[in-house]
Design an enzyme around this catalytic site. Sequence first.
Site, PDB file in Angstrom:
ATOM      1  N   TYR A 162      29.059  77.750  32.572  1.00 14.97           N
ATOM      2  CA  TYR A 162      29.231  78.938  33.287  1.00 14.97           C
ATOM      3  C   TYR A 162      28.831  79.594  34.384  1.00 14.97           C
ATOM      4  O   TYR A 162      28.306  80.286  34.356  1.00 14.97           O
ATOM      5  CB  TYR A 162      29.700  80.292  31.916  1.00 14.97           C
ATOM      6  CG  TYR A 162      31.088  79.300  30.940  1.00 14.97           C
ATOM      7  CD1 TYR A 162      30.899  78.260  30.198  1.00 14.97           C
ATOM      8  CD2 TYR A 162      31.663  80.072  30.755  1.00 14.97           C
ATOM      9  CE1 TYR A 162      31.426  77.699  29.163  1.00 14.97           C
ATOM     10  CE2 TYR A 162      33.054  80.046  29.841  1.00 14.97           C
ATOM     11  CZ  TYR A 162      32.167  78.627  29.339  1.00 14.97           C
ATOM     12  OH  TYR A 162      33.478  77.632  27.853  1.00 14.97           O
ATOM     13  N   LYS A 215      24.789  66.023  24.421  1.00 19.14           N
ATOM     14  CA  LYS A 215      24.591  65.095  24.912  1.00 19.14           C
ATOM     15  C   LYS A 215      23.765  64.560  25.584  1.00 19.14           C
ATOM     16  O   LYS A 215      23.666  64.318  26.776  1.00 19.14           O
ATOM     17  CB  LYS A 215      26.496  65.398  26.143  1.00 19.14           C
ATOM     18  CG  LYS A 215      26.253  64.066  26.726  1.00 19.14           C
ATOM     19  CD  LYS A 215      27.797  62.931  25.760  1.00 19.14           C
ATOM     20  CE  LYS A 215      28.603  62.145  26.798  1.00 19.14           C
ATOM     21  NZ  LYS A 215      28.858  60.982  25.084  1.00 19.14           N
ATOM     22  N   ASP A 248      31.181  63.768  21.680  1.00 19.59           N
ATOM     23  CA  ASP A 248      32.225  62.887  21.728  1.00 19.59           C
ATOM     24  C   ASP A 248      32.356  62.229  20.024  1.00 19.59           C
ATOM     25  O   ASP A 248      33.200  62.259  19.845  1.00 19.59           O
ATOM     26  CB  ASP A 248      32.050  61.682  22.844  1.00 19.59           C
ATOM     27  CG  ASP A 248      30.442  61.290  22.921  1.00 19.59           C
ATOM     28  OD1 ASP A 248      29.920  61.677  22.477  1.00 19.59           O
ATOM     29  OD2 ASP A 248      30.536  60.195  22.995  1.00 19.59           O
ATOM     30  N   ASP A 272      32.579  75.960  23.321  1.00 23.12           N
ATOM     31  CA  ASP A 272      34.368  76.629  22.832  1.00 23.12           C
ATOM     32  C   ASP A 272      35.154  75.430  23.213  1.00 23.12           C
ATOM     33  O   ASP A 272      36.536  75.767  22.365  1.00 23.12           O
ATOM     34  CB  ASP A 272      34.606  76.753  24.763  1.00 23.12           C
ATOM     35  CG  ASP A 272      35.608  77.427  25.350  1.00 23.12           C
ATOM     36  OD1 ASP A 272      36.121  78.300  25.066  1.00 23.12           O
ATOM     37  OD2 ASP A 272      35.991  77.465  26.737  1.00 23.12           O
ATOM     38  N   ASP A 276      37.739  75.330  20.059  1.00 25.75           N
ATOM     39  CA  ASP A 276      39.490  75.561  19.640  1.00 25.75           C
ATOM     40  C   ASP A 276      40.101  74.695  18.764  1.00 25.75           C
ATOM     41  O   ASP A 276      41.268  73.946  18.054  1.00 25.75           O
ATOM     42  CB  ASP A 276      40.321  74.744  21.583  1.00 25.75           C
ATOM     43  CG  ASP A 276      40.096  76.809  22.152  1.00 25.75           C
ATOM     44  OD1 ASP A 276      39.424  77.758  21.448  1.00 25.75           O
ATOM     45  OD2 ASP A 276      40.982  76.623  22.842  1.00 25.75           O
TER      46      ASP A 276
END
Length: 388
Positions: A162, A215, A248, A272, A276
Site C-alpha cells: 500500500y 507468495k 494463487d 484485500d 472480495d
Amino acid sequence: MVFTVATRTLQYVPALSKLTIEAHKKDVPQLMHLVILSGDGIGPEISAATCEVLELLNRRLSLGLTFESHEIGLARLKSEKTTFPPAVAEACRRADGIVLGPVSHATYPSRAEGGINVSGELRITLDLYANIRPSRSREGLPHWGRTPMDLIIVRENTEGFYADRNMYWGVGEFMPTPDMALAVRKITAASSRRIAQAGFELAKTRRKKVTAVHKANVMKVTDALFLREVRSVAKHFPDIAYEEQLVDSMAALLVRDAARFDVVVTTNMFGDILSDEAAELSGSLGLAGSINAGDTHCMAQAQHGSAPDIAGQDKANPASLILSAGMLLDWLSRKHADTRFAEAAKLIDESLDALLKDESRRTADLGGKLGTKAFTKALSDEIAKRAR
Ligand code: ATP
C-alpha cells in the site's frame, strides 16, 4: 467541543467531563460514543440504514450508545477543501468506535489539494492493524463457490504494497523515467507477528485452524520474513492446526473447497483481493462486513468500495455495513466485558439469516427486489420481533 460540521446528528452528546462519566458508570450502563462517517457513493445510503438499525438496538437493549455524524469525502472537499478535516480526525480518536462508509478515494485529488484517503488515514493514525473480514454462506441463500463456507480473513492493514501508507516519508510508488514505474512492498517482523497473533487468538474461539497465505516462492525475502514470524507465533498455539498456501492456489481453493478454511492470515494486498473473492463466493459483496481493529480503537467498514455505479438509486445492499457495525459491537463487548453488545451483534446476524432465507426479502445483488430502504425496514422489523 462543538461540531458545527455534523450533518446528521442522531443524538448529540457534548463532551462529558471525567467526573460526569464516572457518575454515569455508577448509575446506568456506561455510554459508548460512536462516530459515523457516511462517505462517498453508496456511503450515505448504507450509513443511514446502519444508523437506523443501531438506533433500534440502542432503544431495545438500552446499550447506552451515543452518536455523532460527520460528513467526509467528496462532499466535504467541496465545502472545506479537504476530505477529512482535523476536527473530524480528533472526534474519531476520542470515540469508542467508528463506523466508516465507503470512500471513493481513487477519485480524490492529491493530499496537497485536500484529498486524504480517510480509510487509510484512520488505519494508520489509530494503528488499526487487523482487518477482520468474515465470509459466511447463509442457509437458503445461493453461494457461488462449490462448497458452503465459514471463514475469516485476517488481513494485515498497515504496510505491504500500500504505497500511500508504507513509508515514513514519501510514497511507495515512483517513476525513475516516464516509462518505468516501481513499487515498494514493506513487510516487518513486528507487524507480521501481531497479525499472526490476532489470527491465532481468533482461531482459538472457532474451528482451531489457521492458514497463512503468501507468495514466498517468488517474494523470497518479504514473504519469507512474514512466514518466519507466523511460524514462530504458531509454536505458541499447539492446539491450533497450522498450514500454508500460496496465494494463487488459495484463489483456486476458495472456489473449489472453501469449507476447509477457518482463519486465514495474510498480508495487506493479498488479504484485500482474497476477501472480495471470498465474500462474493459466499453470496455477495453486499454481505461483506469487516472491522479494522487495533489494541485501543476499532472501526466498522464494509469490505467493498463506494459502488458509484449504483449510488443514489436505492439499490445498495446495506447488510455489509450493518454487519460491520455488529462486529464493532462485538469488539466493544469484549473490550468492556459487557455482554449486551455481543447480544446486539448476535441479533443482527440472526435476523439477517432469517431475512435472507426468504427470496422476497432480498436486495438486487442477491437476486431480490427490495431497495436499500425497504430492506432496512424489513431487517429492522425482524430485529424488533426478536428483541421483544
Ligand atoms: P470503488 O472505486 O470505491 O472501489 P467500485 O465500484 O470499483 O468502487 P466496489 O464498490 O467494491 O468497487 O463494487 C464492485 C461491484 O460490486 C460494483 O458493481 C458494485 O455496484 C457492487 N457492489 C459493491 N457493494 C455493493 C453493495 N453494498 N450492494 C450492492 N452492490 C454492491
